[in-house]
Scaffold this active site. Structure first.
Site, short mmCIF file in Angstrom:
data_model
loop_
_atom_site.label_atom_id
_atom_site.label_comp_id
_atom_site.label_asym_id
_atom_site.label_seq_id
_atom_site.Cartn_x
_atom_site.Cartn_y
_atom_site.Cartn_z
CG ASP A 54 38.30 37.16 40.39
OD1 ASP A 54 37.33 37.93 40.55
OD2 ASP A 54 38.76 36.46 41.32
CD GLU A 261 37.75 43.47 44.82
OE1 GLU A 261 38.49 43.05 45.72
OE2 GLU A 261 36.61 43.01 44.63
O1 FUB Z 1 38.25 36.28 43.73
C1 FUB Z 1 38.69 36.84 44.95
C2 FUB Z 1 38.58 38.31 44.90
O2 FUB Z 1 37.23 38.69 44.66
C3 FUB Z 1 39.33 38.97 43.77
O3 FUB Z 1 40.71 39.01 43.97
C4 FUB Z 1 38.65 40.29 43.78
O4 FUB Z 1 38.92 41.08 42.68
C5 FUB Z 1 37.20 39.85 43.84
O5 FUB Z 1 36.68 39.51 42.59
#
Ligand code: FUB
Length: 360
Positions: A54, A261
């Protein structure tokens, strides 16, 4: 002998065909293919001594700073809520230029030093204002509800000191803070499924709310202007309108285009580019608008699926060129132990982004 019903036989045949085709698709992109036939990644991991994911990249003082998640092996079994992403601290990384050595500045913030948080330090971001560096991060609170917190430092690499409470009115995951040319900051955020965004309607929490059904309108990402103190919202959280080229909102079955997301915002030639992950279809897509609030019209794919389940990125300009920071699971082959990467990103003359295929 009893002859089986013809529609039953046809249904089984269609199911088997679909199963084989999907399996093939998944394996084509998969790290678990034998090495001889596996395509090569276009970029190497930026660091190999820890697992990182991320990556939110920013340029501060002419240096590139990366604010990633710090993946760890917790032993927690994998589930649809992402419980296996049980991260408990952040490291900040930096480098002089894209191909220069990467410095790991060590632990910048630890879960035990965040008074309100209990678990799961997920994708963070950072911003600079008021002679202060701000680290924004999601974590679960004492009621197991994701909130977004803020921590401050006098240095971009930290260490950061967390506020006692999360940002009032914040929820869900994946904050991305964008500074517009007039100095106004906006926070984009949200993530469905394990990120809990489907539980928030009109900014009210409903713990019983289920994931949306295919025919329902897809859950929309959120945005709020930040107050001058950078520690609170200056307004009520709004939904971002993300539409197809005809101005129609996506439904949940448009899962190759709808928001899941990992929101990010960058500005190019006066236009606002909202990019995000489609989650269960594993793409980074983008949509363009004329205002930081949208509406945003879907334009295409920034990054095709990477090894691992998640796809999460940032887009940053450095010395006149644009870069995509992203992650995959090249080092571990495990979806919760990721490694960050960078590659150049191209805006074509018509303003579209050239799609990046992460393996060749
Ligand atoms: O790293 C945890 C979660 O996985 C992140 O918040 C999401 O975007 C995904 O990459």
């Amino acid at each position: 002998m009893k002859i089986p019903n013809i529609s039953f036989v046809l249904a089984i045949a269609v199911f088997l065909l679909a199963y084989c085709t999907n399996k093939q698709k998944a394996e084509t992109a998969g790290i678990n293919q034998p090495e001889q036939v596996r395509p090569s990644p276009i970029s190497p991991p930026l660091v190999t001594h820890i697992y990182t994911a991320d990556p939110s990249a920013h340029v501060f003082n002419n240096r590139i700073y990366i604010y990633p998640s710090h993946d760890v092996e917790s032993g927690i079994p994998e589930d649809d809520l992402g419980s296996h992403f049980a991260m408990h601290d952040y490291h900040v990384l930096s480098m002089d230029s894209i191909n220069a050595p990467v410095t790991d500045h060590g632990v910048a913030l630890d879960l035990k030093d965040i008074p309100w948080a209990t678990r799961q330090l997920w994708a963070p971001d950072a911003a600079y204002a008021n002679n202060t560096y701000y680290l924004y991060f999601p974590a679960k609170d004492k009621n197991d509800v994701f909130r977004i917190g803020v921590a401050t430092s006098s240095k971009p690499e930290g260490p950061f000191t967390a506020e006692r409470e999360p940002i009032p009115g914040s929820y869900s995951i994946d904050p991305a803070v964008f500074r517009d040319d007039d100095g106004t900051f906006y926070m984009y955020f949200g993530g469905i499924w394990g990120g809990q965004l489907q539980r928030w309607n009109n900014n009210q929490y409903n713990p019983q709310a289920k994931n949306r059904e295919p025919g329902q309108q897809a859950v929309l990402p959120r945005v709020a202007k930040l107050a001058a103190n950078m520690k609170s919202f200056a307004e009520e959280v709004r939904e971002l309108q993300l539409t197809d080229e005809n101005g129609n909102l996506f439904t949940e079955k448009d899962n190759d285009k709808r928001f899941f997301e990992a929101p990010w915002m960058h500005k190019f030639n006066g236009k606002y580019y909202f990019s995000y992950s489609t989650g269960d279809t594993h793409r980074i897509c983008y949509a363009v608008g004329n205002s930081p609030y949208g509406p945003f019209t879907y334009k295409g794919i920034v990054l095709e699926p990477v090894w691992g389940w998640t796809n999460h990125h940032s887009i940053v300009q450095f010395k006149g060129r644009w870069y995509l920071f992203y992650h995959d699971t090249q080092l571990s082959g495990k979806t919760h132990l990721r490694n960050i990467k960078v590659t150049e990103l191209t805006h074509l003359p018509d303003g579209t982004i050239q799609t990046i295929t992460p393996y060749q």
